[in-house]
Motif scaffolding. Structure first.
Motif, PDB file in Angstrom:
ATOM      1  N   CYS A  91       0.816  -1.215   0.000  1.00  0.00           N
ATOM      2  CA  CYS A  91       0.000   0.000   0.000  1.00  0.00           C
ATOM      3  C   CYS A  91       0.850   1.266   0.000  1.00  0.00           C
ATOM      4  O   CYS A  91       0.306   2.375   0.090  1.00  0.00           O
ATOM      5  N   PHE A  92       2.167   1.130  -0.088  1.00  0.00           N
ATOM      6  CA  PHE A  92       3.040   2.292  -0.128  1.00  0.00           C
ATOM      7  C   PHE A  92       2.657   3.262  -1.233  1.00  0.00           C
ATOM      8  O   PHE A  92       2.805   4.487  -1.088  1.00  0.00           O
ATOM      9  N   TYR A  93       2.168   2.723  -2.338  1.00  0.00           N
ATOM     10  CA  TYR A  93       1.847   3.598  -3.466  1.00  0.00           C
ATOM     11  C   TYR A  93       0.706   4.558  -3.144  1.00  0.00           C
ATOM     12  O   TYR A  93       0.551   5.596  -3.818  1.00  0.00           O
ATOM     13  N   TYR A 113       2.039   8.113  -2.438  1.00  0.00           N
ATOM     14  CA  TYR A 113       2.445   8.899  -3.607  1.00  0.00           C
ATOM     15  C   TYR A 113       1.253   9.259  -4.489  1.00  0.00           C
ATOM     16  O   TYR A 113       1.266  10.293  -5.151  1.00  0.00           O
ATOM     17  N   ALA A 114       0.235   8.401  -4.477  1.00  0.00           N
ATOM     18  CA  ALA A 114      -0.986   8.739  -5.212  1.00  0.00           C
ATOM     19  C   ALA A 114      -1.647   9.970  -4.594  1.00  0.00           C
ATOM     20  O   ALA A 114      -2.090  10.886  -5.310  1.00  0.00           O
ATOM     21  N   VAL A 115      -1.717  10.001  -3.264  1.00  0.00           N
ATOM     22  CA  VAL A 115      -2.270  11.172  -2.572  1.00  0.00           C
ATOM     23  C   VAL A 115      -1.419  12.399  -2.861  1.00  0.00           C
ATOM     24  O   VAL A 115      -1.941  13.500  -3.113  1.00  0.00           O
ATOM     25  N   SER A 116      -0.093  12.228  -2.845  1.00  0.00           N
ATOM     26  CA  SER A 116       0.798  13.358  -3.087  1.00  0.00           C
ATOM     27  C   SER A 116       0.652  13.902  -4.501  1.00  0.00           C
ATOM     28  O   SER A 116       0.642  15.121  -4.703  1.00  0.00           O
ATOM     29  N   VAL A 127      -0.616   3.182  12.021  1.00  0.00           N
ATOM     30  CA  VAL A 127      -0.169   4.526  12.380  1.00  0.00           C
ATOM     31  C   VAL A 127       0.817   5.050  11.333  1.00  0.00           C
ATOM     32  O   VAL A 127       0.762   6.223  10.938  1.00  0.00           O
ATOM     33  N   GLN A 128       1.722   4.189  10.874  1.00  0.00           N
ATOM     34  CA  GLN A 128       2.655   4.579   9.818  1.00  0.00           C
ATOM     35  C   GLN A 128       1.905   4.901   8.525  1.00  0.00           C
ATOM     36  O   GLN A 128       2.269   5.835   7.801  1.00  0.00           O
ATOM     37  N   TYR A 129       0.869   4.129   8.264  1.00  0.00           N
ATOM     38  CA  TYR A 129       0.070   4.368   7.063  1.00  0.00           C
ATOM     39  C   TYR A 129      -0.626   5.722   7.123  1.00  0.00           C
ATOM     40  O   TYR A 129      -0.586   6.502   6.166  1.00  0.00           O
ATOM     41  N   ALA A 130      -1.250   6.026   8.264  1.00  0.00           N
ATOM     42  CA  ALA A 130      -1.929   7.309   8.423  1.00  0.00           C
ATOM     43  C   ALA A 130      -0.933   8.463   8.366  1.00  0.00           C
ATOM     44  O   ALA A 130      -1.202   9.514   7.773  1.00  0.00           O
ATOM     45  N   PHE A 131       0.225   8.268   8.982  1.00  0.00           N
ATOM     46  CA  PHE A 131       1.261   9.300   8.955  1.00  0.00           C
ATOM     47  C   PHE A 131       1.737   9.551   7.531  1.00  0.00           C
ATOM     48  O   PHE A 131       1.936  10.701   7.117  1.00  0.00           O
ATOM     49  N   GLY A 132       1.914   8.483   6.769  1.00  0.00           N
ATOM     50  CA  GLY A 132       2.363   8.626   5.389  1.00  0.00           C
ATOM     51  C   GLY A 132       1.375   9.388   4.526  1.00  0.00           C
ATOM     52  O   GLY A 132       1.766  10.176   3.661  1.00  0.00           O
ATOM     53  N   LEU A 133       0.085   9.172   4.767  1.00  0.00           N
ATOM     54  CA  LEU A 133      -0.941   9.889   4.001  1.00  0.00           C
ATOM     55  C   LEU A 133      -0.928  11.378   4.328  1.00  0.00           C
ATOM     56  O   LEU A 133      -1.065  12.228   3.448  1.00  0.00           O
ATOM     57  N   GLY A 134      -0.777  11.690   5.619  1.00  0.00           N
ATOM     58  CA  GLY A 134      -0.775  13.095   6.020  1.00  0.00           C
ATOM     59  C   GLY A 134       0.525  13.816   5.731  1.00  0.00           C
ATOM     60  O   GLY A 134       0.540  15.044   5.606  1.00  0.00           O
ATOM     61  N   TYR A 135       1.603  13.048   5.591  1.00  0.00           N
ATOM     62  CA  TYR A 135       2.933  13.645   5.414  1.00  0.00           C
ATOM     63  C   TYR A 135       2.996  14.535   4.176  1.00  0.00           C
ATOM     64  O   TYR A 135       3.440  15.689   4.247  1.00  0.00           O
ATOM     65  N   TYR A 136       2.562  14.015   3.037  1.00  0.00           N
ATOM     66  CA  TYR A 136       2.682  14.783   1.800  1.00  0.00           C
ATOM     67  C   TYR A 136       1.673  15.927   1.723  1.00  0.00           C
ATOM     68  O   TYR A 136       1.874  16.878   0.965  1.00  0.00           O
ATOM     69  N   VAL A 137       0.583  15.809   2.476  1.00  0.00           N
ATOM     70  CA  VAL A 137      -0.342  16.939   2.565  1.00  0.00           C
ATOM     71  C   VAL A 137       0.328  18.096   3.292  1.00  0.00           C
ATOM     72  O   VAL A 137       0.318  19.246   2.827  1.00  0.00           O
ATOM     73  N   LEU A 138       0.945  17.800   4.436  1.00  0.00           N
ATOM     74  CA  LEU A 138       1.664  18.829   5.186  1.00  0.00           C
ATOM     75  C   LEU A 138       2.853  19.363   4.399  1.00  0.00           C
ATOM     76  O   LEU A 138       3.126  20.564   4.422  1.00  0.00           O
ATOM     77  N   LEU A 139       3.528  18.485   3.674  1.00  0.00           N
ATOM     78  CA  LEU A 139       4.704  18.903   2.914  1.00  0.00           C
ATOM     79  C   LEU A 139       4.330  19.916   1.835  1.00  0.00           C
ATOM     80  O   LEU A 139       5.033  20.909   1.618  1.00  0.00           O
TER      81      LEU A 139
END
Length: 355
Positions: free
Chosen positions: A116-118, A121-124, A203-215
């Protein structure tokens, strides 16, 4: 209490107080301090102080600090109390580094496939593509950024609306580079990388989704800290060119490293033969265990160069990436050393000859 303003110095003195007790020298010093605090040099100092304590800076600093502490705990084999140690290890590890730790059944409930890593990047691609489109409309069509976006930026920086009336060339360049980086990583996840049956924590999954939004929001946040000078063409300088060239080189390094990892699991035709983990060799893998993590750090450094290396906010982002990738690389490095008896002893985890 009634007050009287002395015209010579502008000092406010209670009428009940004798004028003989009033100190003109002290009042003069106060008047000079008033002149200083109302001058442009004080405004510049206050603006710099305001930028340094902005919420967006605090967020990135705290994230970097958390990962730095986690890295130190792992690097020096420090242990938390028994119950906390299990939770801690479960939160910082993913994929192959999670295979050999003991986990309770209740912890398995929070597992999500690493494939689900992709999603990140899809969200980003969608989110940062939207921000890039809005920025281009602002520059080309002279349209104001939407109110919801300005409100979000105000919450993160405390800056007024007019801080985004004109977008700097560096901001547009960073948005393009971030979108290109996200698109490349999305394509690599879908068509290059061969994922094992490893898992990540929810938690890592949720963090990853929010990371690129904040970035993406962070890129816009630094606009107010950059000098506004003339047209976009006139703003083009050497650091934009050097930063872009470094970005391209680091992206190629990351792509080549990920391709080499994928080829260890496929045959000459590209068909997957195994999902087992093998000892990586060749290229930058001869120097470090995780050159793709090193390349990630260099990509963010290149973006800081595009800003003229003058943005405190973006350097805090770089600091976070350094701590985050150092932790992931150290865990991966320890895994390789424990799995392969012939693993090169001179090979570092993350930074050649250093770490």
């Amino acid at each position: 209490m009634n007050k009287h303003i002395l015209p010579d110095h502008g000092a406010v003195v209670p009428l009940s107080k004798s004028l003989n007790e009033w100190n003109p020298k002290r009042s003069g010093i106060c008047f000079l301090w008033y002149l200083y605090t109302s001058g442009p040099q004080y405004d510049a100092a206050a603006a710099a102080m305001h930028d340094s304590i902005a919420i967006v800076n605090i967020i990135w600093f705290l994230l970097a600090l958390c990962f730095l502490i986690a890295f130190c705990l792992c690097k020096f084999s420090l242990k938390l109390p028994h119950s906390l140690e299990h939770v801690f290890q479960d939160l910082i590890r993913y994929g192959k580094t999670k295979e050999h730790i003991k986990r309770s059944n209740w912890q398995l409930v929070f597992d999500i496939s690493k494939r689900c890593f992709y999603h990140f990047y899809a969200v980003s691609v969608m989110w940062n593509g939207l921000l890039l489109l809005l920025s281009l409309c602002s520059v080309v069509m002279n349209e104001a950024l939407p109110d919801w976006l300005i409100d979000a930026l105000w919450c993160l920086t405390g800056r007024p609306r007019d801080a985004w009336n004109e977008l700097h060339l560096s901001i547009l360049l960073l948005q393009v580079l971030l979108w290109v980086h996200s698109l490349r990583r999305l394509l690599e996840c879908l068509f290059v990388s061969v994922f094992s049956n490893g898992v990540i924590h929810v938690v890592q999954y949720a963090f990853g989704l929010g990371y690129y939004v904040l970035l993406g929001l962070t890129v816009l946040c630094i606009n107010s800290s950059l000098p506004q000078s003339g047209s976009l063409v006139s703003q083009l300088t050497w650091h934009h060119v050097i930063g872009t060239l470094l970005f391209i080189w680091a992206s190629l390094l990351q792509n080549r490293s990920l391709s080499m990892l994928a080829k260890m699991r496929t045959d000459s035709s590209g068909k997957v033969e195994t999902l087992a983990h093998k000892m990586p060799c060749g290229g930058w893998f001869e120097l470090v265990s995780c050159p793709h993590y090193l390349a990630e750090l260099l990509i963010y450094v290149s973006m800081s160069v595009c800003c003229g290396c003058s943005s405190l906010t973006w350097w805090l982002v770089v600091l976070y990436v350094l701590c985050n990738q150092a932790l992931a690389a150290q865990l991966c490095h320890d895994y390789y050393r424990s799995k392969f008896e012939t693993y090169p002893t001179q090979r570092k985890a993350f930074i050649p000859f250093v770490l």
